[in-house]
Scaffold this active site. Structure first.
Site, PDB file in Angstrom:
ATOM      1  N   ASP A  77     -11.715  59.307  13.657  1.00  0.00           N
ATOM      2  CA  ASP A  77     -10.385  60.212  12.855  1.00  0.00           C
ATOM      3  C   ASP A  77      -9.700  59.382  12.054  1.00  0.00           C
ATOM      4  OD1 ASP A  77      -8.752  62.629  12.993  1.00  0.00           O
ATOM      5  OD2 ASP A  77      -7.491  61.123  14.082  1.00  0.00           O
TER       6      ASP A  77
ATOM      7  N   GLU B 161      -0.434  55.115   9.529  1.00  0.00           N
ATOM      8  CA  GLU B 161      -1.902  55.217   9.934  1.00  0.00           C
ATOM      9  C   GLU B 161      -2.494  56.497   9.025  1.00  0.00           C
ATOM     10  OE1 GLU B 161      -4.376  56.212  13.875  1.00  0.00           O
ATOM     11  OE2 GLU B 161      -2.245  56.757  13.842  1.00  0.00           O
TER      12      GLU B 161
ATOM     13  N   ASP C 249      -7.748  54.708  14.891  1.00  0.00           N
ATOM     14  CA  ASP C 249      -8.321  54.563  16.295  1.00  0.00           C
ATOM     15  C   ASP C 249      -9.795  54.765  16.082  1.00  0.00           C
ATOM     16  OD1 ASP C 249      -8.696  57.280  16.109  1.00  0.00           O
ATOM     17  OD2 ASP C 249      -6.768  57.259  17.236  1.00  0.00           O
TER      18      ASP C 249
END
Length: 612
Positions: free
Chosen positions: A159, A565, A162
């Site tokens: 995703d 992120e 991670d």
């Protein structure tokens, strides 16, 4: 006496003394003269005159004069010299190469943004993946199954930074990518990315078909997530490892009720089936899967949000707030993929629209995202109304969707102050919350698409509170947001990694942050790479980070995950906005492909509307 023709007298001899002998001798003389004349004439007519001998050249196959021969040889020599000289000039003169026109900035960024998906692939990779620092990983996914039988869940996409595979935002990302291909196939072709994005989509849809029994009309469960964030330690958030090195448990969570997840998966598979119409076997496979997961999603007996079936610790990450919007969204895509009008009856059912809060009433209204598909569904269905005018019994609700879409589009314009806007120009759709770029690019995609729908149907624009705005106004607003993302912001920083001269160097991403030369890195051994204040050893090209705060400030630190992120959902929306704004071709949306499966729309009224 007679006159002769010369004017003198001519006498006829009548002398009586001239006897026969005399006349005979005279005749003999006359005959001799005539004979002499005849012989002379014959010599003129029958005997060739003596001519001056010409010089000749024998060429074997023909004979020609020396003069003609010299002319021919000279002409050939001159022509050969001209040709030879031309060849020499062409060979040694500086060459002027005709290169194709340079790509515009949106197309350059588009090509980069697609590479992010290659960096996120899970499963068995081959050399064509072209990300040197990624390799095969997580082939055992699905063996540690919870709520369902052990299954092969290799493949799909991680995703974000991670190593978790979330089904809900992952399906949404594939839907957006397929939508962009359906609308802008020619642009992808011109950019040389059509085959690439189709492979990206197929990688995602192949995985989705593994997460449930796609051949069964009675689906009993679907795997919603692979990996763990908060439930146990070690897990995907606690450990900082490359996907290739993962050595901790990766539970796969199956759920038995998922109207939201199932609705989104049906949308993704249905949209992809249109993309792969040129591969009929695969397209039918996708429609079969879409139909069966849709039946599962619509089941009434156990209807509950998918997060009810996963551990509480996992809920905060992609917590679906409802499923009525996925019903409208999924029904629209199922209709376009199959042409079955019962899906359109559901999508335009007033009760469904009321449950989805189509007229507003919640803080998320008008914000397109992985959790809220309402405005996306309304734009998608407005396309049908604008271009096909389907009439009864759909017209009334579709007209409502048009009006509601127009209202949302007015809200995008800064002068109406629907949303907060930073000093740098970024529209903050969920003010006070982090990770704002994903919402800005998703709504930019919708705004630009809606503008292109109006242009394709020769609709000049729309009204906002008594003021008329050309369709291009929406394209301009979308450009302002995407330009902000690409570097036109107070930080003078591109938030797409690798684009421009200045971009984030410490992206919150496990695989990109650990050098290959480090060898195998264990769970906590990777923390030193996470916490290091140095650039990632690998540039994760095309990744859009979450972006700045409400003050237009960005802190480029790997531990700052709320800003640093990237995600599948964010990048998929970015791709959709970029291809819409790209000028690689002058073509707009494809007006027809999405309607290919739809039969004539005018029919007798059905007995009753579909039950939501």
């Amino acid at each position: 006496m007679y006159s002769n023709t010369w004017g003198g007298p001519m006498e006829m001899a009548t002398d009586s003394d001239a006897g026969d002998d005399h006349r005979s001798r005279q005749l003999d003389v006359d005959h001799a003269s005539v004979k002499s004349l005849e012989e002379t004439q014959q010599s003129w007519l029958l005997e060739p005159q003596t001519k001056k001998k010409k010089k000749q050249v024998d060429l074997g196959c023909m004979v020609c004069s020396q003069k003609l021969f010299l002319i021919i040889v000279g002409t050939i020599a001159v022509a050969s010299a001209i040709v030879g000289l031309s060849i020499i000039i062409w060979k040694f003169a500086p060459k002027k190469h005709h290169h194709p026109a340079p790509l515009d900035n949106y197309t350059i960024a588009l090509k980069m943004a697609l590479k992010f998906f290659d960096a996120q692939k899970s499963g068995r990779l081959d050399k064509s993946n072209n990300i040197s620092w990624r390799a095969t990983s997580a082939l055992r996914d699905g063996r540690d199954a919870i709520g369902g039988p052990a299954s092969n869940l290799s493949g799909g996409y991680y995703d974000a930074g991670d190593n978790i595979k979330f089904g809900f935002p992952g399906a949404y990302a594939m839907t957006l990518l397929s939508w962009s291909v359906i609308e802008y196939k020619e642009k992808y072709q011109a950019a040389g990315e059509l085959d690439h994005i189709k492979k990206i989509i197929k990688w995602g849809t192949d995985y989705m078909l593994r997460t449930f029994n796609y051949t069964s009309p009675n689906v009993g469960y679907v795997f919603a997530q692979v990996g763990d964030a908060n439930t146990s330690i070690p897990n995907d958030h606690y450990c900082w490892e490359r996907p290739e090195d993962m050595d901790y448990p990766r539970p796969a969570y199956a759920v038995t009720s998922a109207p939201d997840l199932g609705g989104e998966m049906a949308a993704a598979l249905a949209a992809a089936s249109i993309v792969f119409k040129d591969s009929p076997v695969y397209s039918r496979k996708l429609i079969l899967g879409a139909t069966n997961i849709w039946t599962f999603a619509r089941r009434k007996d156990t209807r509950a949000r998918y997060v009810a079936g996963i551990p509480v610790g996992e809920v905060p990450f992609y917590n679906s707030t409802g499923y009525w919007d996925e019903y409208m969204w999924g029904a629209a895509w199922m209709y376009y993929a199959t042409g079955n009008y019962t899906y359109l009856l559901l999508a335009t059912n007033p009760d469904l629209a009321k449950n989805a809060q189509a007229k507003g009433g919640n803080p998320y209204y008008g914000t397109f995202s992985w959790d809220n598909k309402l405005i996306g569904a309304q734009v998608l269905l407005s396309r049908l109304y604008i271009m096909k005018s389907p009439g009864y019994p759909y017209e009334q609700e579709l007209r409502e969707y048009i009006n509601q879409t127009n209202t949302v589009m007015c809200g995008y314009l800064p002068q109406y102050k629907k949303w907060n806007v930073t000093k740098g120009g970024l529209t903050m759709f969920l003010y006070g919350q982090p990770q704002q770029l994903q919402y800005a690019v998703a709504n930019s995609m919708l705004a630009s698409l809606y503008a292109e729908y109006m242009k394709a149907a020769d609709v000049p624009g729309w009204n906002c509170k008594g003021y008329f705005y050309p369709a291009e106004t929406l394209n301009n607003w979308a450009r302002s947001q995407i330009n902000y993302v690409l570097g036109h912001n107070p930080m003078n920083m591109s938030y797409v990694v690798g684009y421009g001269k200045k971009y984030p160097k410490q992206v919150h991403h496990r695989a990109a942050s650990i050098p290959k030369t480090a060898g195998r890195v264990g769970c906590t051994q990777g923390h030193k790479f996470r916490d290091a204040n140095s650039p990632n050893p690998h540039v994760i090209e095309g990744a859009m980070v979450m972006g700045p705060n409400k003050f237009d400030k960005y802190i480029d630190r790997r531990t700052n995950y709320n800003q640093a992120e990237p995600t599948l959902a964010g990048n998929a929306a970015l791709v959709g906005a970029l291809v819409s704004l790209s000028t690689v071709t002058k073509t707009g949306v494809d007006a027809n492909t999405i309607f290919n499966a739809i039969p004539p729309l005018y029919r007798a009224p059905p007995p009753a509307p579909a039950n939501p």
